[in-house]
Scaffold this active site. Structure first.
Site, short mmCIF file in Angstrom:
data_model
loop_
_atom_site.label_atom_id
_atom_site.label_comp_id
_atom_site.label_asym_id
_atom_site.label_seq_id
_atom_site.Cartn_x
_atom_site.Cartn_y
_atom_site.Cartn_z
CG ASP A 1 -38.54 -56.91 -10.34
OD1 ASP A 1 -37.53 -57.08 -11.05
OD2 ASP A 1 -39.01 -55.79 -10.10
CE LYS B 1 -36.45 -53.23 -14.22
NZ LYS B 1 -35.46 -53.82 -13.29
CG ASP C 1 -31.99 -53.11 -14.67
OD1 ASP C 1 -30.91 -52.49 -14.78
OD2 ASP C 1 -32.85 -52.86 -13.80
CE LYS D 1 -29.82 -50.81 -11.56
NZ LYS D 1 -30.84 -51.85 -11.72
CG ASP E 1 -15.50 -55.53 -14.15
OD1 ASP E 1 -14.30 -55.25 -14.08
OD2 ASP E 1 -15.98 -56.59 -13.70
N PRO F 1 -13.08 -51.29 -18.53
CG PRO F 1 -12.22 -49.26 -19.33
CD PRO F 1 -12.07 -50.24 -18.20
CG ASN F 2 -11.09 -56.19 -22.44
OD1 ASN F 2 -11.28 -56.05 -23.64
ND2 ASN F 2 -10.82 -57.36 -21.87
CB THR G 1 -33.88 -43.70 -6.18
OG1 THR G 1 -34.13 -45.08 -6.41
CG2 THR G 1 -34.18 -42.92 -7.43
NE ARG H 1 -46.06 -48.95 -6.47
CZ ARG H 1 -44.92 -49.39 -7.01
NH1 ARG H 1 -44.57 -49.03 -8.22
NH2 ARG H 1 -44.14 -50.22 -6.34
CD GLN I 1 -40.31 -47.81 -6.18
OE1 GLN I 1 -39.57 -46.91 -5.76
NE2 GLN I 1 -39.96 -48.63 -7.14
NE ARG J 1 -43.06 -53.75 -5.92
CZ ARG J 1 -42.36 -53.18 -4.96
NH1 ARG J 1 -42.37 -53.70 -3.75
NH2 ARG J 1 -41.64 -52.11 -5.19
O1 C5P Z 1 -42.64 -53.04 -8.50
P1 C5P Z 1 -42.05 -51.72 -8.89
O2 C5P Z 1 -42.85 -50.96 -9.93
O3 C5P Z 1 -41.70 -50.86 -7.68
O4 C5P Z 1 -40.68 -52.12 -9.59
C1 C5P Z 1 -39.83 -51.17 -10.09
C2 C5P Z 1 -38.68 -51.78 -10.83
O5 C5P Z 1 -37.77 -50.73 -11.13
C3 C5P Z 1 -37.88 -52.82 -10.05
O6 C5P Z 1 -37.36 -53.76 -11.00
C4 C5P Z 1 -36.77 -52.02 -9.42
O7 C5P Z 1 -35.59 -52.74 -9.22
C5 C5P Z 1 -36.53 -50.93 -10.47
N1 C5P Z 1 -35.99 -49.69 -9.92
C6 C5P Z 1 -36.64 -48.89 -8.99
N2 C5P Z 1 -36.08 -47.74 -8.54
C7 C5P Z 1 -34.90 -47.37 -8.98
C8 C5P Z 1 -34.22 -48.14 -9.91
C9 C5P Z 1 -34.80 -49.32 -10.37
O8 C5P Z 1 -37.73 -49.22 -8.58
N3 C5P Z 1 -34.40 -46.24 -8.56
#
Ligand code: C5P
Length: 247
Positions: A12, A34, A61, A63, A66, A68-69, A125, A188, A197, A218
């Protein structure tokens, strides 16, 4: 699969230089990198090729959501790019998901390569019960029930797995079977900062709850010693696998 291969490192960052510094440092210690909207929209697909040239697997990633085509065409591009996995939204519905899955399969067969894993995002989430009912007009179901229902829909349409909360893995596994891949962010270790988070799970807990891959950003990238943080996470996963009796 080695324990460390379950770790997907979230790059990121805004620049190719920052991304490649992390890749060079961590490539022997995680399973994939990612590349999300932030990095991809800043620098484009070249960063994916550069990571692959160093032997790294890439999870793109973006996401896709749109008609289907359009999504199927983007899936063909992802297949030609050679990424290991990429994301779409289950909310795009069965015609979109099945057109995507078929396009990826066909393109991979034409190229003679392994198709990338198509991962569906179920309910983000950040969506809570109020948003689900009042904004999205999905009434009478919990967020978790919608996530499980959409995971099942994605699986039936040909997706290879989903991104989900570790707290949803057991229900999704029961609905979608043992081969469906479950990828969980919000990870974490006990020794890392929580940042923004909220509902977090440790790497070991996530694996014990049924995750195939964990997305970590992170806790590794902002650690004083990212390599040692990645190693510790790998060890925690290995221990969890030992407790589960899987390898
Ligand atoms: O730094 P951290 O571990 O929180 O990053 C988590 C990664 O997962 C980020 O790229 C974030 O966009 C992604 N993510 C998330 N929670 C979600 C979906 C994706 O933290 N529900």
């Amino acid at each position: 699969m080695q324990a460390k291969e379950r770790i997907i490192l979230a790059l990121d960052v805004d620049t190719e230089d920052e991304a490649m510094t992390l890749v060079e440092k961590l490539r022997g210690h995680v399973g994939a990198f990612k590349v999300g909207m932030q990095l991809y929209t800043a620098v484009g697909p070249d960063v994916v090729r550069r990571i692959q040239n160093l032997g790294g697997s890439v999870f793109v990633d973006l996401k896709f959501h749109d008609i289907p085509n359009t999504v199927a065409s983007a899936g063909r591009v992802m297949t030609r790019l050679g990424c290991a996995m990429f994301t779409t939204h289950a909310a795009g519905g069965t015609p979109m998901l099945s057109a995507l899955a078929q396009a990826v399969k066909d393109e991979a067969a034409t190229l003679g390569v392994e198709p990338p894993l198509v991962l569906a995002v179920t309910v983000l989430t950040s969506i809570d019960q109020r948003i689900l009912e009042e904004d999205l007009l999905i009434g009478g179901m919990s967020v978790k029930d919608v996530a499980v229902r959409w995971a099942h829909l994605a699986e039936a349409a040909g997706a290879g797995g989903v991104i989900c909360s570790p707290l949803e893995t057991a229900a999704i596994r029961a609905a979608c079977g043992p081969r469906f891949k479950l990828v969980t962010p919000g990870i974490r270790p006990r020794w890392a900062a929580k940042n923004d988070q909220r509902r977090i799970t440790t790497p070991g807990e996530a694996v014990k709850l049924g995750a195939d891959y964990i997305v970590v950003g992170r806790a590794i990238t902002q650690a004083d010693d990212p390599v040692s943080a990645a190693r510790r996470i790998g060890e925690e996963i290995e221990q969890a696998e030992g407790e589960l009796g899987v390898k």
